[in-house]
Design an enzyme around this catalytic site. Structure first.
Site, PDB file in Angstrom:
ATOM      1  N   ASP A 162       0.816  -1.217   0.000  1.00 13.78           N
ATOM      2  CA  ASP A 162       0.000   0.000   0.000  1.00 13.78           C
ATOM      3  C   ASP A 162       0.849   1.267   0.000  1.00 13.78           C
ATOM      4  OD1 ASP A 162       0.923  -0.507   2.569  1.00 13.78           O
ATOM      5  OD2 ASP A 162      -1.054  -0.910   3.402  1.00 13.78           O
TER       6      ASP A 162
ATOM      7  N   ASN B 278      -7.457  -3.131  14.529  1.00 10.21           N
ATOM      8  CA  ASN B 278      -8.858  -3.432  14.199  1.00 10.21           C
ATOM      9  C   ASN B 278      -8.972  -4.630  13.245  1.00 10.21           C
ATOM     10  OD1 ASN B 278      -7.942  -2.406  11.800  1.00 10.21           O
ATOM     11  ND2 ASN B 278      -9.366  -0.688  11.683  1.00 10.21           N
TER      12      ASN B 278
ATOM     13  N   HIS C 136      -7.206  -5.045  10.389  1.00 13.11           N
ATOM     14  CA  HIS C 136      -6.959  -4.804   8.955  1.00 13.11           C
ATOM     15  C   HIS C 136      -5.664  -5.462   8.486  1.00 13.11           C
ATOM     16  CE1 HIS C 136      -4.828  -0.680   9.776  1.00 13.11           C
ATOM     17  NE2 HIS C 136      -3.918  -1.598   9.549  1.00 13.11           N
TER      18      HIS C 136
ATOM     19  N   GLU D  38      -9.750  -2.225   5.588  1.00 13.29           N
ATOM     20  CA  GLU D  38     -10.362  -1.946   6.879  1.00 13.29           C
ATOM     21  C   GLU D  38     -11.571  -2.867   7.075  1.00 13.29           C
ATOM     22  OE1 GLU D  38      -8.830  -0.069   8.849  1.00 13.29           O
ATOM     23  OE2 GLU D  38      -8.108   1.784   7.937  1.00 13.29           O
TER      24      GLU D  38
HETATM   25  C1  F6R Z   1       1.526  -1.530   6.186  1.00 18.15           C
HETATM   26  C2  F6R Z   1       0.171  -2.032   6.277  1.00 18.15           C
HETATM   27  C3  F6R Z   1      -0.607  -2.073   7.556  1.00 18.15           C
HETATM   28  C4  F6R Z   1       0.220  -2.389   8.787  1.00 18.15           C
HETATM   29  C5  F6R Z   1      -0.662  -2.395  10.031  1.00 18.15           C
HETATM   30  C6  F6R Z   1       0.161  -2.605  11.293  1.00 18.15           C
HETATM   31  O1  F6R Z   1       2.016  -1.631   4.879  1.00 18.15           O
HETATM   32  O2  F6R Z   1      -0.351  -2.409   5.281  1.00 18.15           O
HETATM   33  O3  F6R Z   1      -1.630  -3.041   7.424  1.00 18.15           O
HETATM   34  O4  F6R Z   1       0.835  -3.624   8.625  1.00 18.15           O
HETATM   35  O5  F6R Z   1      -1.339  -1.191  10.134  1.00 18.15           O
HETATM   36  O6  F6R Z   1       0.993  -1.492  11.477  1.00 18.15           O
HETATM   37  P1  F6R Z   1       2.143  -1.478  12.554  1.00 18.15           P
HETATM   38  O7  F6R Z   1       3.095  -2.544  12.183  1.00 18.15           O
HETATM   39  O8  F6R Z   1       2.763  -0.111  12.455  1.00 18.15           O
HETATM   40  O9  F6R Z   1       1.495  -1.724  13.869  1.00 18.15           O
END
Ligand code: F6R
Length: 240
Positions: free
Chosen positions: A67, A135, A137, A142
């Site tokens: 992403d 959450n 995701h 989401e």
């Molecule tokens: C990042 C991504 C997100 C993160 C998730 C966890 O490329 O796609 O799904 O993996 O938000 O983020 P952290 O590791 O910062 O807790």
């Protein structure tokens, strides 16, 4: 699902790096699906260390990232393109031309999603690295995202904007939109490697592994993938 519980973030990172390094050693032309965020930083550090000390080469490796924020150019220090260069690409011998992220400043975002989907149909990751949102995701899919979704423009939830604001000067600077691989794209990877640490993820971890498969917790779909490894630290595993 192969669930590995480690003592802490450092051990989790070593274990995950070991798995990725083995993929590259077994297939020097591997396609790596990569993620950003706090979770894989230690994994990437261990890969960089292994490259320096043992010479594992990424010369012929290709990568696709999950992403990118909308509106941040590749040289913005919170863009995911910048994150990947500073945390991994600049520290190994991967050819930047072989690395791919969605372009969050493309003039036509719908066309950019089409371009990325076409690319993902050509480059199926041998392993897709994932983190987990508190959450549930994965990527920026989401809760409520259809499990058949492909690369799309996402309105980030308040929850995710708040989680990610720690990296910006203020919450107002966090982009409100992102381009993300869809759940279907993620499921097309040949294998999945998820890294999760911290108590704030424990509830989502439980739902992902033990709950029903539901778009309300997008990561639960991983129960349907045949080759998933989840590396947790003790805190993330505390509700299992
Ligand atoms: C990042 C991504 C997100 C993160 C998730 C966890 O490329 O796609 O799904 O993996 O938000 O983020 P952290 O590791 O910062 O807790």
């Amino acid at each position: 699902m192969n669930v590995i519980i480690t003592e802490n973030y450092e051990e989790m990172s070593k274990k995950a790096a070991e798995i990725l390094i083995n993929v590259v050693k077994n297939n020097p032309n591997a396609v790596l699906g990569l993620a950003t965020g706090s979770s894989p930083i230690g994994t990437y550090e261990n890969m960089a260390k292994d490259h320096r000390e043992n010479g594992t080469s990424y010369k012929n490796v290709k990568s696709v990232n999950l992403d990118e924020y909308v509106g941040l150019t590749a040289d913005h220090d919170q863009s995911y393109a910048y994150f990947m260069r500073t945390n991994l690409f600049d520290k190994i011998d991967i050819d930047l031309k072989n690395t791919n992220l969605p372009n969050g400043v493309a003039p036509d975002l719908a066309k950019e999603c089409d371009r990325y989907n076409a690319l993902l149909n050509e480059l199926k990751p041998d392993v897709q690295v994932l983190g987990l949102g508190s959450n549930g995701h994965i990527g920026f899919n989401e809760p409520g995202t259809p499990l058949c979704s492909v690369t799309h423009l996402v309105d980030l939830t308040e929850n995710t904007i708040k989680d990610n604001s720690r990296l910006f000067a203020s919450i107002d600077e966090v982009p409100r939109q992102a381009l993300s691989m869809g759940v279907k794209n993620i499921m097309q990877a040949k294998s999945i490697l998820m890294v999760v640490s911290g108590k704030n993820k424990a509830k989502a971890v439980k739902g992902m592994i033990k709950g029903e498969v539901t778009p309300d917790l997008p990561a639960s779909v991983l129960q349907l993938h045949p080759f998933v490894t989840i590396v947790l630290d003790k805190d993330a595993a505390s509700e299992l």
